[in-house]
Motif scaffolding. Structure first.
Motif, PDB file in Angstrom:
ATOM      1  N   ALA A 429     -73.643  -5.110  74.015  1.00 49.34           N
ATOM      2  CA  ALA A 429     -72.314  -4.951  73.326  1.00 49.34           C
ATOM      3  C   ALA A 429     -72.272  -3.715  72.672  1.00 49.34           C
ATOM      4  O   ALA A 429     -71.321  -2.848  72.475  1.00 49.34           O
ATOM      5  N   VAL A 430     -73.612  -3.627  71.766  1.00 47.70           N
ATOM      6  CA  VAL A 430     -73.654  -2.135  71.066  1.00 47.70           C
ATOM      7  C   VAL A 430     -73.679  -0.982  71.940  1.00 47.70           C
ATOM      8  O   VAL A 430     -73.118  -0.003  71.435  1.00 47.70           O
ATOM      9  N   LEU A 431     -74.269  -1.037  73.195  1.00 44.90           N
ATOM     10  CA  LEU A 431     -74.509   0.015  74.102  1.00 44.90           C
ATOM     11  C   LEU A 431     -73.101   0.318  74.650  1.00 44.90           C
ATOM     12  O   LEU A 431     -72.580   1.405  74.599  1.00 44.90           O
ATOM     13  N   LEU A 432     -72.262  -0.638  74.951  1.00 41.67           N
ATOM     14  CA  LEU A 432     -70.946  -0.421  75.569  1.00 41.67           C
ATOM     15  C   LEU A 432     -70.062   0.270  74.472  1.00 41.67           C
ATOM     16  O   LEU A 432     -69.399   1.094  74.606  1.00 41.67           O
ATOM     17  N   LEU A 433     -70.229  -0.334  73.074  1.00 41.16           N
ATOM     18  CA  LEU A 433     -69.240   0.414  71.951  1.00 41.16           C
ATOM     19  C   LEU A 433     -69.741   1.497  71.749  1.00 41.16           C
ATOM     20  O   LEU A 433     -68.917   2.585  71.696  1.00 41.16           O
ATOM     21  N   SER A 434     -71.071   1.964  72.164  1.00 39.32           N
ATOM     22  CA  SER A 434     -71.750   3.264  71.601  1.00 39.32           C
ATOM     23  C   SER A 434     -71.287   4.287  72.617  1.00 39.32           C
ATOM     24  O   SER A 434     -70.906   5.389  72.430  1.00 39.32           O
ATOM     25  N   LEU A 435     -71.071   3.819  74.146  1.00 41.30           N
ATOM     26  CA  LEU A 435     -70.585   4.697  75.150  1.00 41.30           C
ATOM     27  C   LEU A 435     -69.368   4.813  74.978  1.00 41.30           C
ATOM     28  O   LEU A 435     -68.732   5.947  75.246  1.00 41.30           O
ATOM     29  N   CYS A 436     -68.431   3.909  74.462  1.00 40.44           N
ATOM     30  CA  CYS A 436     -67.009   4.149  74.310  1.00 40.44           C
ATOM     31  C   CYS A 436     -66.739   5.304  73.186  1.00 40.44           C
ATOM     32  O   CYS A 436     -66.099   6.007  73.382  1.00 40.44           O
ATOM     33  N   PHE A 437     -67.541   5.068  72.257  1.00 42.27           N
ATOM     34  CA  PHE A 437     -67.494   6.065  70.938  1.00 42.27           C
ATOM     35  C   PHE A 437     -67.896   7.339  71.391  1.00 42.27           C
ATOM     36  O   PHE A 437     -67.254   8.166  71.259  1.00 42.27           O
ATOM     37  N   LEU A 438     -68.978   7.570  72.112  1.00 38.38           N
ATOM     38  CA  LEU A 438     -69.411   8.826  72.787  1.00 38.38           C
ATOM     39  C   LEU A 438     -68.501   9.289  73.674  1.00 38.38           C
ATOM     40  O   LEU A 438     -68.244  10.521  73.572  1.00 38.38           O
ATOM     41  N   PHE A 439     -67.846   8.547  74.493  1.00 40.02           N
ATOM     42  CA  PHE A 439     -66.725   9.215  75.420  1.00 40.02           C
ATOM     43  C   PHE A 439     -65.784   9.707  74.705  1.00 40.02           C
ATOM     44  O   PHE A 439     -65.056  10.838  74.904  1.00 40.02           O
ATOM     45  N   TYR A 440     -65.141   8.729  73.820  1.00 44.57           N
ATOM     46  CA  TYR A 440     -64.091   9.343  72.799  1.00 44.57           C
ATOM     47  C   TYR A 440     -64.238  10.472  72.254  1.00 44.57           C
ATOM     48  O   TYR A 440     -63.599  11.296  72.134  1.00 44.57           O
ATOM     49  N   PHE A 441     -65.713  10.462  71.518  1.00 41.85           N
ATOM     50  CA  PHE A 441     -65.985  11.762  70.801  1.00 41.85           C
ATOM     51  C   PHE A 441     -66.002  13.051  71.420  1.00 41.85           C
ATOM     52  O   PHE A 441     -65.622  13.924  70.970  1.00 41.85           O
ATOM     53  N   TYR A 442     -66.510  12.641  72.800  1.00 41.61           N
ATOM     54  CA  TYR A 442     -66.775  14.017  73.902  1.00 41.61           C
ATOM     55  C   TYR A 442     -65.463  14.366  74.182  1.00 41.61           C
ATOM     56  O   TYR A 442     -65.313  15.663  74.161  1.00 41.61           O
ATOM     57  N   MET A 443     -64.475  13.601  74.495  1.00 42.86           N
ATOM     58  CA  MET A 443     -63.183  13.899  74.824  1.00 42.86           C
ATOM     59  C   MET A 443     -62.420  14.636  73.474  1.00 42.86           C
ATOM     60  O   MET A 443     -61.936  15.853  73.917  1.00 42.86           O
ATOM     61  N   GLN A 444     -62.527  14.122  72.414  1.00 39.64           N
ATOM     62  CA  GLN A 444     -62.177  14.625  71.284  1.00 39.64           C
ATOM     63  C   GLN A 444     -62.536  16.194  71.088  1.00 39.64           C
ATOM     64  O   GLN A 444     -61.738  17.031  70.575  1.00 39.64           O
ATOM     65  N   ARG A 445     -63.836  16.212  71.100  1.00 34.48           N
ATOM     66  CA  ARG A 445     -64.627  17.505  70.922  1.00 34.48           C
ATOM     67  C   ARG A 445     -64.298  18.433  72.054  1.00 34.48           C
ATOM     68  O   ARG A 445     -63.987  19.596  71.585  1.00 34.48           O
ATOM     69  N   ASN A 446     -64.219  18.159  73.185  1.00 34.13           N
ATOM     70  CA  ASN A 446     -63.755  19.068  74.295  1.00 34.13           C
ATOM     71  C   ASN A 446     -62.257  19.471  73.916  1.00 34.13           C
ATOM     72  O   ASN A 446     -62.026  20.798  74.045  1.00 34.13           O
ATOM     73  N   LYS A 447     -61.444  18.417  73.650  1.00 30.60           N
ATOM     74  CA  LYS A 447     -60.067  19.015  73.389  1.00 30.60           C
ATOM     75  C   LYS A 447     -59.946  19.897  72.177  1.00 30.60           C
ATOM     76  O   LYS A 447     -59.347  21.069  72.014  1.00 30.60           O
ATOM     77  N   ARG A 448     -60.709  19.863  70.989  1.00 34.74           N
ATOM     78  CA  ARG A 448     -60.727  20.464  70.010  1.00 34.74           C
ATOM     79  C   ARG A 448     -61.418  21.864  70.260  1.00 34.74           C
ATOM     80  O   ARG A 448     -60.916  23.009  69.899  1.00 34.74           O
ATOM     81  N   LEU A 449     -62.451  21.829  71.288  1.00 34.01           N
ATOM     82  CA  LEU A 449     -62.919  23.279  71.441  1.00 34.01           C
ATOM     83  C   LEU A 449     -62.143  23.937  72.218  1.00 34.01           C
ATOM     84  O   LEU A 449     -61.924  25.180  72.065  1.00 34.01           O
ATOM     85  N   LYS A 450     -61.375  23.342  73.240  1.00 37.00           N
ATOM     86  CA  LYS A 450     -60.403  24.022  73.810  1.00 37.00           C
ATOM     87  C   LYS A 450     -59.381  24.513  73.323  1.00 37.00           C
ATOM     88  O   LYS A 450     -58.957  25.731  73.180  1.00 37.00           O
ATOM     89  N   GLN A 451     -58.926  23.875  72.055  1.00 40.27           N
ATOM     90  CA  GLN A 451     -58.069  24.572  71.347  1.00 40.27           C
ATOM     91  C   GLN A 451     -58.301  25.515  70.497  1.00 40.27           C
ATOM     92  O   GLN A 451     -57.740  26.715  70.256  1.00 40.27           O
ATOM     93  N   GLN A 452     -59.714  25.402  70.072  1.00 38.22           N
ATOM     94  CA  GLN A 452     -60.274  26.470  69.151  1.00 38.22           C
ATOM     95  C   GLN A 452     -60.473  27.793  70.096  1.00 38.22           C
ATOM     96  O   GLN A 452     -60.209  28.778  69.452  1.00 38.22           O
ATOM     97  N   ASN A 453     -60.848  27.619  71.349  1.00 39.52           N
ATOM     98  CA  ASN A 453     -61.173  28.759  72.227  1.00 39.52           C
ATOM     99  C   ASN A 453     -59.962  29.427  72.318  1.00 39.52           C
ATOM    100  O   ASN A 453     -59.738  30.688  72.369  1.00 39.52           O
ATOM    101  N   LYS A 454     -58.651  28.491  72.464  1.00 40.53           N
ATOM    102  CA  LYS A 454     -57.393  29.392  72.651  1.00 40.53           C
ATOM    103  C   LYS A 454     -56.908  29.950  71.542  1.00 40.53           C
ATOM    104  O   LYS A 454     -56.398  31.298  71.583  1.00 40.53           O
TER     105      LYS A 454
END
Length: 647
Positions: A429-454
Motif C-alpha cells: 500500500a505504501v509503495l503504491l501510494l509512493s508511486l502515485c505521489f512520485l508520478f504526480y510530483f514528476y508530472m507537476q515538476r515537468n509541467k513547471r519546468l516546461k512553463q519555466q523554460n517557456k
C-alpha cells in the motif's frame, strides 16, 4: 529495631498456632520475614555467630520459595560460613548456589560466590589451580554485569598468584589489565593495592626505578594509613635490593616508630628485622645482633613461620663471617622450616650461604642444584599453566559470545520474517501510494519546468529585442543623425561618404546579429569567423579543442545559442577587460559540450558582475536550452566563463 523484631516473632508465633494449626507461613509472609532477616544481617556490627543464626532462620523460610531471594540467602550463608572458618559448609553451600544458579539471572551473586571459593582455595587450602579457576569464573560473571571494580579485584588476586609463583611477567600483564578497570578517584584503595603489586613485579624483575615509581603511586593514592606503612616497608625493601641503604634506613625508621606499627607486633617484628639487617649491610654494628634476635623472638611468640624464615636467614648471613657454626645452625633451621611451609626458595637461599661456609660439602651443592632445577621446571610449568588457563578462558568467552551472537542473529531473523509477513500488505500500500505521489510530483515538476523554460525563453527573447532596440537607438540612430548634420552643414562629400560607409558596415553587422545563424556544415567556419571578426586585433585569440568537436550531433538551437553567447562574451571582453589574450577551449563527450572562455584582463568584482545586462542575458539564453554557465572572476585576476550545453 529490637522491639520490632520481637513483634515480628510474636506475630509469627500466633500465626503458627491459628485455627488451622498451620505449620508454615503463607508465601507472602515468608518473603516478608526473609527480607526482614536479610536487613538484620546487613548490620556490619553483628558478630558472625549472630549473623549465622539469623541467616539460618531466613534459609529455612525461603528454601525453594523464591529463586532470587533464595540465592541471596545462600550468598549470605556462604559468606558467613567463611567468616566463621566453617570451610566445609562454605564449599557445600557454594556448590548448592552454583547448581541452583541456572534458575536465576543474578550474575552479581554468582560472581561473589566464585570469589569466596577462590579466596578459600587461595588463602586457606593453598590450592592454586582451583583458586585461579574460580577467580576467572568470578571475573567473567562480573564482566557480564560491567562491574569494573570487582573485575579488577579478581584480576589483582590472579596477579598475586602469578607473582607468588614467580611468573612476574605474567603478573605484570594481569595487573596492568586490572588497572584499566579501576577509577583511582572511586577505587583508591584497590588501585593502590594494584600499584603495590605492580611495583613488586618490577622489583623482582630488577626494574628498581619502576618499582620505586609504583610504590610511591600506591603510597600517594591509598586512604588507608595502615596500607601506607606496608607500602613504605615494601619500598624500603626495594631500596635494599638496589643498595640504597640510607634511603631504606630512613624509611624503615619512620615506619617502625609509628604507633600503628607498634600496636601490630607481627608487623613491628618484620620492620625491626628489616631495619637491623639494612643497618648491618650499611656498615653499622650497633645493636644489630640484639635487634635481629628481638625480631626473631617476637615472630616465634606470634607463630609467624614465614617471618621466622626471614629472621633465620638474616641471622645466618649475619654470623657467616664471625661465627660460622652459629650461622650454620640458623641456616639449617631455615631449611627445616621451609620444608614445613613448603617454601623451596627459602631453602635454596639458605643452601647458597651454607655452600660458602662449607665449600667442600657436596651434599649442600647437590641439594642446591636439585632445588634450582626443580624451581626452574616448576616456574616454567606455572607460567605455561597460567597461560593455558587464560587462553582457555579467552576461548570459552569467545565461544559464549559467538553463541550469543548466533542466538541473537536467529532471533533477529525470525523477527524480521514476522515483520516482513505482517508488513507485506502495508508495504504494498505504501509503495503504491509512493508511486502515485512520485508520478504526480514528476508530472507537476515537468509541467513547471516546461512553463519555466517557456518563460526563460520569452524573457531571453524580450531582453534580446530590448538590447537590439538600444543598439538601434543609441548606435545606429546616433550615426544617422550625425550624417544628417554633416549634410545640413554642407560638409565635404568625402566625410559624408565615410559616415555613410560606417552606417553601412554597422547595418551589415546588425543584420548578421539578428539573422539566423548558419547551423549546417559550415557552422564551425561561421563560428570561428564571427569570433575573429568581433575580436580586436590588439588581443590575441587562441582556440583549442575545436578539431575534436562533432558539430553534427549538436542540436541546431543549441548551436545558435552558443554562437550568440560566445559573440557576446568576446565583444564584452574587447570592450571592458583590457586583456591581451582570449583563450577559448572546446571539449565534448557523448552527452554534453563544454566550452571555457577566459582572458587575462582586469576581471570584475561580484557586485559589478551582477550589474552587466549582457552577461545576465547570456546566462538566461544558456538556461533556456537546459545548459549551465558559470562566471569566475576577481578584480585584476582575469575573467573566466565555463559553459556546458547538451549535444
Amino acid at each position: 529495631m529490637g522491639k520490632f523484631f520481637a513483634l515480628i516473632v510474636v506475630l509469627l508465633f500466633f500465626s503458627c498456632t491459628s485455627k488451622q494449626n498451620a505449620t508454615t507461613l503463607s508465601t507472602a509472609s515468608k518473603l516478608d520475614s526473609v527480607s526482614f532477616y536479610l536487613n538484620e544481617v546487613a548490620n556490619t556490627k553483628l558478630k558472625p555467630s549472630k549473623k549465622i543464626e539469623i541467616v539460618n532462620k531466613a534459609y529455612k523460610l525461603v528454601k525453594f520459595t523464591d529463586d532470587e531471594l533464595y540465592n541471596t540467602v545462600l550468598t549470605q550463608k556462604t559468606h558467613t560460613h567463611l567468616l566463621l572458618q566453617q570451610y566445609d559448609s562454605l564449599l557445600f553451600y557454594s556448590k548448592l548456589f552454583i547448581n541452583h544458579s541456572k534458575y536465576t539471572k543474578n550474575k552479581t551473586n554468582l560472581g561473589f560466590i566464585y570469589y569466596l571459593k577462590a579466596y578459600y582455595f587461595h588463602t586457606i587450602a593453598n590450592n592454586i589451580d582451583s583458586a585461579f579457576v574460580n577467580y576467572n569464573l568470578s571475573k567473567n560473571q562480573y564482566k557480564a554485569v560491567n562491574d569494573s571494580s570487582w573485575i579488577a579485584k579478581n584480576l589483582i588476586s590472579i596477579s598475586n598468584i602469578q607473582k607468588n609463583k614467580s611468573d612476574f611477567f605474567g603478573s605484570k600483564e594481569t595487573i596492568t589489565e586490572a588497572l584499566h578497570y579501576l577509577n583511582p578517584n572511586k577505587d583508591s584503595i584497590t588501585a593502590a593495592h594494584a600499584y603495590n603489586t605492580l611495583a613488586s613485579d618490577h622489583r623482582k624483575l630488577l626494574n628498581f626505578d619502576d618499582a620505586e615509581l609504583y610504590y610511591k603511586k600506591a603510597i600517594n593514592l591509598t586512604t588507608s594509613y595502615k596500607s601506607i606503612l606496608i607500602y613504605k616497608n615494601n619500598l624500603a625493601a626495594s631500596y635494599i635490593d638496589s643498595k640504597k641503604y640510607s634511603k631504606a634506613i630512613t624509611l624503615l625508621t619512620e615506619v617502625y616508630e609509628n604507633d600503628l606499627t607498634q600496636n601490630d607486633k607481627k608487623q613491628a617484628a618484620r620492620v625491626l628485622d628489616n631495619l637491623a639487617y639494612t643497618k648491618w649491610l650499611n656498615g653499622s654494628t650497633h645493636n644489630i645482633e640484639t635487634d635481629l634476635l628481638n625480631a626473631l623472638l617476637q615472630r616465634t611468640k606470634h607463630k609467624d613461620l614465614k617471618g621466622k624464615i626471614a629472621s633465620y636467614t638474616h641471622l645466618g648471613e649475619f654470623y657467616t663471617s664471625t661465627n660460622p657454626k652459629k650461622a650454620s645452625s640458623y641456616l639449617d633451621s631455615v631449611i627445616t622450616l621451609s620444608k614445613v611451609v613448603k617454601n623451596p626458595k627459602a631453602e635454596k637461599d639458605a643452601l647458597n650461604f651454607l655452600i660458602k661456609i662449607h665449600p667442600k660439602n657436596i651434599n649442600y651443592r647437590d641439594r642446591y642444584l636439585f632445588i634450582q632445577d626443580s624451581l626452574y621446571k616448576n616456574d616454567l610449568k606455572v607460567k605455561t599453566q597460567f597461560a593455558k588457563y587464560k587462553y582457555d578462558d579467552a576461548l570459552k568467552e569467545e565461544s559464549i559470545l559467538q553463541l550469543e551472537k548466533e542466538k541473537a542473529q536467529k532471533e533477529l531473523e525470525l523477527t524480521q520474517q514476522r515483520a516482513q509477513k505482517q508488513g507485506y500488505s502495508i508495504g504494498i500500500a505504501v509503495l503504491l501510494l509512493s508511486l502515485c505521489f512520485l508520478f504526480y510530483f514528476y508530472m507537476q515538476r515537468n509541467k513547471r519546468l516546461k512553463q519555466q523554460n517557456k518563460l526563460d525563453k520569452l524573457q531571453a527573447t524580450l531582453e534580446t529585442e530590448a538590447q537590439l532596440s538600444r543598439k538601434l537607438h543609441d548606435d545606429f540612430g546616433a550615426k544617422i543623425n550625425h550624417a544628417m548634420v554633416l549634410l545640413q552643414n554642407n560638409t565635404e562629400t568625402t566625410k559624408v561618404l565615410d559616415s555613410l560607409e560606417d552606417l553601412y558596415k554597422q547595418s551589415r553587422d546588425f543584420s548578421r546579429e539578428i539573422n539566423d545563424v548558419d547551423t549546417g556544415e559550415n557552422y564551425k567556419d561561421h563560428l570561428y569567423g564571427m569570433l575573429q571578426q568581433n575580436n580586436n586585433q590588439d588581443i590575441k585569440l587562441v582556440i583549442t579543442g575545436g578539431k575534436n568537436i562533432d558539430w553534427t550531433i549538436v542540436n541546431k538551437i543549441n548551436k545558435t545559442v552558443l554562437y550568440k553567447v560566445l559573440r557576446e562574451l568576446v565583444i564584452n571582453t574587447n570592450k571592458h577587460s583590457k586583456a591581451t589574450v582570449i583563450n577559448i577551449s572546446f571539449k565534448q563527450n557523448s552527452k554534453k559540450l563544454e566550452i571555457i572562455c577566459s582572458d587575462n584582463g582586469i576581471g570584475a568584482t561580484k557586485k559589478a558582475l551582477n550589474t552587466k545586462n549582457g552577461l545576465l542575458n547570456t546566462e538566461k539564453r544558456i538556461k533556456a536550452i537546459n545548459g549551465t554557465i558559470i562566471f569566475e572572476t576577481k578584480k585584476n585576476e582575469g575573467f573566466k566563463s565555463v559553459i556546458e550545453i547538451p549535444n
